[in-house]
Scaffold this active site. Structure first.
Site, PDB file in Angstrom:
ATOM      1  N   CYS A 149     -43.201  45.149  33.242  1.00 38.50           N
ATOM      2  CA  CYS A 149     -42.430  46.046  32.371  1.00 38.50           C
ATOM      3  C   CYS A 149     -43.331  47.123  31.741  1.00 38.50           C
ATOM      4  CB  CYS A 149     -41.652  45.235  31.348  1.00 38.50           C
ATOM      5  SG  CYS A 149     -40.224  46.131  30.704  1.00 38.50           S
ATOM      6  N   HIS A 192     -39.673  40.446  33.700  1.00 36.79           N
ATOM      7  CA  HIS A 192     -40.633  39.626  32.945  1.00 36.79           C
ATOM      8  C   HIS A 192     -40.656  38.180  33.444  1.00 36.79           C
ATOM      9  CE1 HIS A 192     -41.112  42.459  29.487  1.00 36.79           C
ATOM     10  NE2 HIS A 192     -39.870  42.772  29.739  1.00 36.79           N
ATOM     11  N   GLU A 244     -42.848  36.143  33.010  1.00 38.63           N
ATOM     12  CA  GLU A 244     -43.516  35.350  31.963  1.00 38.63           C
ATOM     13  C   GLU A 244     -42.512  34.769  30.975  1.00 38.63           C
ATOM     14  OE1 GLU A 244     -43.537  38.596  32.265  1.00 38.63           O
ATOM     15  OE2 GLU A 244     -43.515  39.629  30.335  1.00 38.63           O
TER      16      GLU A 244
HETATM   17  N1  GLN Z   1     -39.376  50.243  27.174  1.00 36.29           N
HETATM   18  C1  GLN Z   1     -40.717  49.722  27.063  1.00 36.29           C
HETATM   19  C2  GLN Z   1     -41.771  50.790  27.285  1.00 36.29           C
HETATM   20  O1  GLN Z   1     -41.470  51.873  27.649  1.00 36.29           O
HETATM   21  C3  GLN Z   1     -40.959  48.591  28.033  1.00 36.29           C
HETATM   22  C4  GLN Z   1     -40.132  47.394  27.653  1.00 36.29           C
HETATM   23  C5  GLN Z   1     -40.711  46.076  27.993  1.00 36.29           C
HETATM   24  O2  GLN Z   1     -41.907  45.926  28.292  1.00 36.29           O
HETATM   25  N2  GLN Z   1     -39.896  45.070  27.890  1.00 36.29           N
HETATM   26  O3  GLN Z   1     -42.908  50.536  27.090  1.00 36.29           O
END
Ligand code: GLN
Length: 207
Positions: A87, A186, A188
């Site tokens: 992410c 994710h 994790e």
């Molecule tokens: N929207 C977040 C970002 O731009 C990422 C979100 C996440 O890691 N769950 O960093």
């Protein structure tokens, strides 16, 4: 029989400036890997691989710059250190981002353009079971939280997963380029260690 865990003898640095680094530590430990929280340049010494957690990439970028970690991280990744980002971590490993803050920087290394918060406000967060054969025959239970997707991928980038149905059908959510791995979701957070195991196998191949 007790087979040697895939993470045995591997020390993974987990970038611990912000975000869900603890959950990554647990997933890596479940695969038998040792972990070290990376907050200073000294913490990078001797690590075999790097994990960049989910969280908020703008904050991570700011802190990495402020604490003098950005350049050393770039140098290590450029030099061949295996890295996995989930992410916000995917955003941090991307060479190009869309929807970033003007002052936002990345570690880079992955020849991709990543679109931040790509799934839109109405579906900020959602879960789905998505087949990704690189990780095994069982579909992966994916959790997306204000997630990015890969808008464009260079020729050296292997697409490991895409959204199968719905308005985001076809969007790229998992990629690998050599020793770099990134997912929009994710693993994790779900207790499915297959993606971390896959990453640790990449680290072994590299060693
Ligand atoms: N929207 C977040 C970002 O731009 C990422 C979100 C996440 O890691 N769950 O960093």
């Amino acid at each position: 029989m007790n087979p040697t865990p895939v993470g045995a003898d591997v020390l993974v640095g987990v970038l611990a400036l912000q975000g869900d680094f603890r959950e990554h530590e647990h997933a890596l430990a479940a695969c038998g890997a040792a972990t070290r929280r990376v907050r200073t340049v000294e913490d990078l010494e001797g690590i075999d691989a790097l994990v960049v957690p989910g969280g908020e990439s703008t904050t991570m970028s700011n802190l990495a710059l402020r604490w003098g970690l950005m350049e050393p991280l770039r140098a290590l990744v450029r030099g061949g250190l295996p890295a996995y980002g989930s992410c916000a971590g995917m955003i941090m490993l991307a060479d190009r981002i869309e929807g970033g803050r003007p002052d936002q920087e990345t570690i880079g290394g992955l020849d991709v353009t990543v679109l931040r918060n790509a799934f839109g406000r109405q579906v900020d967060s959602f879960e789905a079971d998505i087949a990704m054969l690189a990780f095994g025959a069982e579909p992966v239970h994916t959790v997306f939280i204000r997630a990015p997707w890969v808008e464009q991928a260079g020729p050296g980038v292997e697409v490991l997963g895409t959204v199968p149905t719905g308005p985001a059908a076809g969007r790229i959510i998992a990629v690998r380029q050599g020793r770099l791995l990134a997912t929009s979701f994710h693993p994790e957070l779900t207790g499915d260690a297959r993606i971390h195991r896959y990453f640790l196998e990449m680290v072994r191949e590299q060693a």
